[in-house]
Scaffold this motif. Structure first.
Motif, mmCIF file in Angstrom:
data_model
loop_
_atom_site.group_PDB
_atom_site.id
_atom_site.type_symbol
_atom_site.label_atom_id
_atom_site.label_comp_id
_atom_site.label_asym_id
_atom_site.label_seq_id
_atom_site.Cartn_x
_atom_site.Cartn_y
_atom_site.Cartn_z
ATOM 1 N N ASP A 121 0.615 -1.447 -0.294
ATOM 2 C CA ASP A 121 0.452 0.191 -0.172
ATOM 3 C C ASP A 121 0.809 1.437 0.131
ATOM 4 O OD1 ASP A 121 -2.655 -0.934 -0.171
ATOM 5 O OD2 ASP A 121 -2.698 -0.981 2.141
ATOM 6 N N TYR A 357 -5.137 3.470 7.649
ATOM 7 C CA TYR A 357 -4.113 3.558 6.515
ATOM 8 C C TYR A 357 -2.977 4.041 6.667
ATOM 9 C CZ TYR A 357 -7.153 0.523 3.669
ATOM 10 O OH TYR A 357 -8.403 -1.067 3.655
ATOM 11 N N GLN A 360 -2.934 7.655 7.723
ATOM 12 C CA GLN A 360 -3.659 8.732 7.362
ATOM 13 C C GLN A 360 -5.202 8.948 8.276
ATOM 14 O OE1 GLN A 360 -4.884 7.121 3.307
ATOM 15 N NE2 GLN A 360 -2.414 7.311 2.452
ATOM 16 N N ARG A 361 -6.648 9.330 7.901
ATOM 17 C CA ARG A 361 -7.789 9.435 9.364
ATOM 18 C C ARG A 361 -7.752 7.875 9.413
ATOM 19 N NH1 ARG A 361 -12.731 7.851 6.471
ATOM 20 N NH2 ARG A 361 -11.930 8.135 3.973
ATOM 21 N N ASN A 383 -20.391 3.157 0.306
ATOM 22 C CA ASN A 383 -19.269 3.464 -0.206
ATOM 23 C C ASN A 383 -18.256 3.916 0.778
ATOM 24 O OD1 ASN A 383 -19.921 3.932 -3.310
ATOM 25 N ND2 ASN A 383 -19.628 2.075 -2.830
ATOM 26 N N GLY A 384 -16.884 3.519 0.795
ATOM 27 C CA GLY A 384 -15.908 3.803 1.372
ATOM 28 C C GLY A 384 -16.694 3.469 3.215
ATOM 29 N N ALA A 385 -17.547 2.573 3.997
ATOM 30 C CA ALA A 385 -17.822 2.877 4.744
ATOM 31 C C ALA A 385 -16.760 1.859 6.040
ATOM 32 C CB ALA A 385 -19.204 1.862 5.350
ATOM 33 N N GLY A 386 -15.977 1.448 4.791
ATOM 34 C CA GLY A 386 -14.499 0.706 5.814
ATOM 35 C C GLY A 386 -14.652 -1.828 5.186
ATOM 36 N N LYS A 387 -16.416 -1.728 4.925
ATOM 37 C CA LYS A 387 -16.132 -3.013 4.397
ATOM 38 C C LYS A 387 -15.199 -3.282 3.733
ATOM 39 C CE LYS A 387 -20.054 -2.114 1.590
ATOM 40 N NZ LYS A 387 -19.815 0.057 1.873
ATOM 41 N N SER A 388 -14.756 -3.114 2.540
ATOM 42 C CA SER A 388 -13.378 -4.272 2.464
ATOM 43 C C SER A 388 -12.296 -3.936 3.350
ATOM 44 C CB SER A 388 -12.908 -3.407 0.815
ATOM 45 O OG SER A 388 -13.820 -3.594 -0.454
ATOM 46 N N THR A 389 -11.835 -2.904 4.116
ATOM 47 C CA THR A 389 -10.643 -3.134 5.268
ATOM 48 C C THR A 389 -11.042 -4.369 6.097
ATOM 49 O OG1 THR A 389 -10.918 -0.667 4.287
ATOM 50 C CG2 THR A 389 -9.778 -1.313 6.970
ATOM 51 N N GLN A 429 -12.776 -7.878 -4.052
ATOM 52 C CA GLN A 429 -13.292 -7.355 -4.859
ATOM 53 C C GLN A 429 -12.797 -6.321 -6.231
ATOM 54 O OE1 GLN A 429 -13.754 -3.049 -3.208
ATOM 55 N NE2 GLN A 429 -15.939 -3.062 -3.692
ATOM 56 N N HIS A 547 -23.681 -4.683 -1.501
ATOM 57 C CA HIS A 547 -24.697 -3.745 -1.932
ATOM 58 C C HIS A 547 -25.815 -3.904 -2.029
ATOM 59 C CE1 HIS A 547 -21.361 -0.848 -0.937
ATOM 60 N NE2 HIS A 547 -21.027 -1.046 -2.174
HETATM 61 N N1 ATP Z 1 -5.170 1.038 0.557
HETATM 62 C C1 ATP Z 1 -5.134 2.006 0.929
HETATM 63 N N2 ATP Z 1 -4.985 3.284 1.767
HETATM 64 C C2 ATP Z 1 -5.669 4.331 1.956
HETATM 65 N N3 ATP Z 1 -6.949 4.105 2.174
HETATM 66 C C3 ATP Z 1 -7.642 3.615 1.799
HETATM 67 C C4 ATP Z 1 -7.064 2.447 1.063
HETATM 68 N N4 ATP Z 1 -7.788 1.112 0.857
HETATM 69 C C5 ATP Z 1 -8.982 1.810 1.360
HETATM 70 N N5 ATP Z 1 -8.729 3.342 1.625
HETATM 71 C C6 ATP Z 1 -9.664 4.665 2.101
HETATM 72 O O1 ATP Z 1 -10.405 3.680 3.694
HETATM 73 C C7 ATP Z 1 -11.765 3.521 3.254
HETATM 74 C C8 ATP Z 1 -12.822 2.666 3.109
HETATM 75 O O2 ATP Z 1 -12.219 2.314 2.138
HETATM 76 P P1 ATP Z 1 -12.795 0.472 1.723
HETATM 77 O O3 ATP Z 1 -12.807 0.348 0.321
HETATM 78 O O4 ATP Z 1 -12.599 -0.353 2.973
HETATM 79 O O5 ATP Z 1 -14.934 0.978 1.927
HETATM 80 P P2 ATP Z 1 -15.615 0.031 0.883
HETATM 81 O O6 ATP Z 1 -17.240 0.082 2.192
HETATM 82 O O7 ATP Z 1 -15.602 -1.682 0.672
HETATM 83 O O8 ATP Z 1 -16.412 0.717 0.442
HETATM 84 P P3 ATP Z 1 -16.925 0.719 -0.835
HETATM 85 O O9 ATP Z 1 -18.508 -0.413 -0.835
HETATM 86 O O10 ATP Z 1 -17.111 1.122 -2.052
HETATM 87 O O11 ATP Z 1 -16.694 -1.026 -1.747
HETATM 88 C C9 ATP Z 1 -11.572 4.543 1.960
HETATM 89 O O12 ATP Z 1 -12.532 5.606 2.044
HETATM 90 C C10 ATP Z 1 -11.147 4.871 1.095
HETATM 91 O O13 ATP Z 1 -10.165 5.302 0.524
#
Ligand code: ATP
Length: 600
Positions: A121, A357, A360-361, A383-389, A429, A547
């Protein structure tokens, strides 16, 4: 000074790398190069000896005395080096390829050593490696630099010894001359060319802008929006900036080198004048004069060679430094030794988990969350809620900054990492489209059963990819993707293949993670996937991100994330009764579907 020490250690590291790539070849190339360099001073010495000898006693030469054999020795050495030269060239080319291969292998091993995906990353870190990987010429340059360093040193030492015999003060003068130059050069190296982060940044930018109009993946958008001239302009601006920076550096270098060149030439000229005046008054023999002039030439050539290496080295050392840094990078080791039990009683439990990350925030801030075993949990949210993280934390691809994640009552770190990952399977994803056969695309999901065709076919059925294979020209043996001229698939078809890959471990794995597995699938297939996962989920921990709330409603457990926080949890009916955000979102999506139904 510490910088100089560091540079020396990187250079030494580079030499070791060459040796490890092919010890015999590296020694051969360097020794012949050394031999060539010794020949210069030897030639000067032999010529001086022969001329002095001839002047003193011509008959000793004509009677095949010592001087005659000296000439013979010189001729033999010259022929030897001439014969060896093409062989060395060939070996140098082969060694270059072997060094590159060795580096590639080291890079791959290193990437595999990283327990999590955090290093990938880090933009700067990883991009640097990509740049090195594409600079094949650097390896050849290194090889030349190393052999030239040795060669230059030999010439300097040889020249110095020879001059010493005629005019002992001269080498001291040259050393005094060279010392400030070395320091000035080292200082300049740090502030010019590739050593600067701005230069590297501009290089990466211009490479990125240039690649956009040429990329196959991006061709649709680039054509659709007519983006070529936009990115060409960006490329030109970045390149212009880069050239401006480099030409400023180049000017500095040229002035610097000219200054030192003039000073050195002046000292050499003065010493030469001194010697010639001594010779003309009979104080020095003709042979010694010749020896001095030849040795002076050797010394200067050696010094120039070394400084050329220094100059190029400074520019290319950054590649070596990047590589050395990457390969010596120690990512945190968190793996425990606990095996994963055959029977799981409790799924994931998160307590006070925070994650951001690098620098970052905050992305996740979860006080308490349970993802039960034997059930299907769906994560929903904007989108961006943090699910994938979140799922990457569950799979130990990333580590929480604070708090704990438990699996079956034990912290994730307690488990042996390989065992834990083997106990899981996932569709990400950004799943991969391997440029390989359909069979390989599925089989790599479980390397232990890579050759098990029955397992591949069964997984294809589970992932809904069996129908795709049936229509391919060579069935499962059909190459997929365009890169090697294979058959391209549609987005949804690739997604089915990725799901089939994940199902390769459906019997052994107890954790199943599907990040938007149905985003490119038709509603029928989406329903089918959910049905299968529910069947499988009875003795597994299944986590799905979706979604589509029509999919989510079928799950046993729903988790709604909002800006990294858990907002609501429960099953569909509970959440609907609660009338919160989930209910609102569900009603909104349902009314859209109804509208669409009415309009049809
Ligand atoms: N590798 C990374 N480095 C820095 N920030 C990241 C990274 N991957 C994701 N983010 C940030 O983390 C936040 C959450 O991302 P994430 O992919 O977990 O969201 P999500 O809920 O899965 O979104 P989506 O529904 O769009 O897939 C986003 O604001 C994104 O900008």
């Amino acid at each position: 000074m510490p910088e100089l020490k560091k540079t020396a250690s990187y250079a030494w590291w580079g030499i070791k790398l060459m040796y490890r790539a092919n010890p015999r070849r590296a020694i051969f190339v360097l020794s012949v190069r050394l031999m060539e360099s010794t020949l210069g001073p030897l030639l000067v010495w032999l010529s001086a000896m022969v001329i002095d000898g001839l002047i003193r006693d011509y008959s000793a030469f004509s009677e095949r005395g010592l001087f005659f054999w000296m000439v013979v020795l010189f001729v033999i050495l010259t022929i030897l080096v001439e014969v060896l030269e093409p062989i060395v060239e060939m070996n140098k080319k082969l060694l270059t390829v072997q060094i590159q291969k060795h580096i590639d292998e080291l890079l791959m091993e290193k990437a595999n050593e990283f327990e999590d995906i955090a290093p990938f990353d880090d933009q700067n870190f990883y991009n640097k490696i990509k740049v090195i990987r594409h600079n094949d010429y650097v390896t050849e340059l290194w090889l030349d630099m190393t052999s030239n360093t040795f060669g230059g040193l030999v010439q300097i030492i040889g020249g110095t010894i020879l001059i010493w015999t005629v005019f002992p003060l001269a080498p001291v003068l040259f050393v005094i001359m060279a010392l400030p130059r070395v320091f000035a050069e080292a200082k300049l190296n740090n502030v010019t060319f590739e050593g600067r982060a701005e230069v590297q940044e501009l290089r990466r930018r211009s490479e990125y802008y240039m690649s956009i109009p040429l990329s196959h993946e991006l061709a649709n958008e680039v054509k659709m929006y007519g983006l070529t001239s936009f990115f060409k302009k960006k490329y030109k601006d970045a390149s212009h900036e880069l050239i401006k920076m480099l030409s400023g550096d180049q000017r500095k270098w040229t002035l610097h080198n000219m200054g030192w060149g003039i000073a050195e030439a002046a000292v050499s000229g003065m010493v030469l004048l001194l010697i010639v005046s001594q010779a003309s008054s009979g104080g020095i023999a003709v042979g010694a004069l010749l020896l001095f002039i030849g040795a002076l030439y050797q010394l200067r050539e050696g010094i120039n060679e070394l400084f050329a290496v220094f100059a190029i080295g400074a520019r290319e050392m950054v590649n070596l430094r990047n590589m050395a840094e990457f390969l010596s990078f120690q990512s945190p080791k968190t793996s425990g030794s606990l095996p994963v039990p055959a029977r799981i009683h409790q799924g994931f439990v998160l307590e006070q988990v925070k994650f951001s990350y690098k620098g970052q925030r905050e992305i996740l801030n979860i006080d308490h969350l349970m993802l039960p075993h034997g059930k299907v949990t769906v994560l929903v949210g904007d989108n961006g809620a943090g699910k994938s993280t979140l799922v990457k934390l569950l799979l130990r691809m990333l580590h929480a900054d604070s708090g704990s994640i438990y699996y079956n009552g034990m912290p994730l770190e307690a488990y042996d990492m390989d065992a834990f990952r083997s106990n899981a399977t996932a569709v990400f994803q950004d799943f991969v489209r391997y440029e390989a056969t359909m069979n390989t695309n599925i089989a790599v999901g479980d390397m232990e059963h890579y050759k098990d065709m029955d397992a591949v076919m069964r997984s294809a059925v589970l992932g809904g990819a069996d129908g795709i294979a049936a229509k391919l020209p060579q069935g499962y043996e059909t190459e997929l993707g365009r890169f090697f001229g294979g058959t391209p698939l549609s987005g949804g078809q690739w997604q089915r293949v990725a799901m089939a890959r994940a199902y390769m471990r459906d019997q052994s794995a107890q954790v199943l993670v599907f990040d938007e597995p149905t985003s490119a699938l038709d509603p029928y297939m989406e329903h089918e996937v959910m049905r299968r996962l529910k069947q499988l989920g009875q003795n597994k921990t299944v986590v799905i991100i979706s979604h589509r709330l029509s999919t989510a409603r079928l799950a046993d457990h729903i988790v709604l994330l909002q800006e990294g926080n858990v907002l609501e949890t429960g099953d569909h009916l509970t959440l609907m009764k609660r009338g919160g955000v989930y209910a609102e979102l569900y009603d909104m999506q349902a009314s859209k579907y109804q509208e669409a139904g009415h309009n049809q």
